[in-house]
Write a protein that holds these residues in place. Structure first.
Motif: not given
Length: 138
Positions: A116-128, A130-138
């Motif tokens: 159920s894991a989903r990975l997203t990467v949001d690029l901010g300014d050139p130095d940052s 945000l790596i987000t990993i979401r999953w269903h935790d029973t």
């Protein structure tokens, strides 16, 4: 004066009812201890999964730092380009191909942990980033 022999001596000990009550209390305590150990095991498994997922996020962050030229490719779709495979000789890849291959590698390892894991990467300014990993935790 002597006592008559008709008086019955008082016996010390437990009655059957007292033994059954003590057994009931002991059984309830054992059931509680068993439930507590099962819950502890379940929480230990959840903590292990969280630690492994955090390590995958850190691995992706390290890959992103090592491939600064391919930074925009980490927001794209994961695809296997053969750049980072341990099974075959290294190929010459562009930084964007390497980013796509890195995403594929991390995503496939993540899916092996939990489907159920989903990975997203949001690029901010050139130095940052945000790596987000979401999953269903029973």
């Amino acid at each position: 004066m002597a006592r008559s022999g008709t008086a019955r001596p008082r016996h010390a000990g437990f009655s059957l009812l007292e033994v059954l009550v003590a057994l009931l209390v002991f059984t309830i305590g054992l059931l509680g201890a068993t439930a507590l150990s099962v819950e502890g095991f379940r929480l230990e498994q959840r903590a292990l999964l969280r630690a492994e997922i955090a390590m995958l996020g850190a691995d992706l962050a390290g890959r992103m730092r090592g491939n600064a030229a391919g930074r925009p490719g980490y927001q794209g779709l994961p695809a296997s380009r053969g750049c980072a495979s341990a099974m075959q000789p290294a190929m010459v890849c562009t930084p964007l191909d390497l980013a796509s291959d890195d995403l594929m590698e991390v995503t496939s390892r993540l899916r092996r942990l939990t489907s159920s894991a989903r990975l997203t990467v949001d690029l901010g300014d050139p130095d940052s980033a945000l790596i987000t990993i979401r999953w269903h935790d029973t």
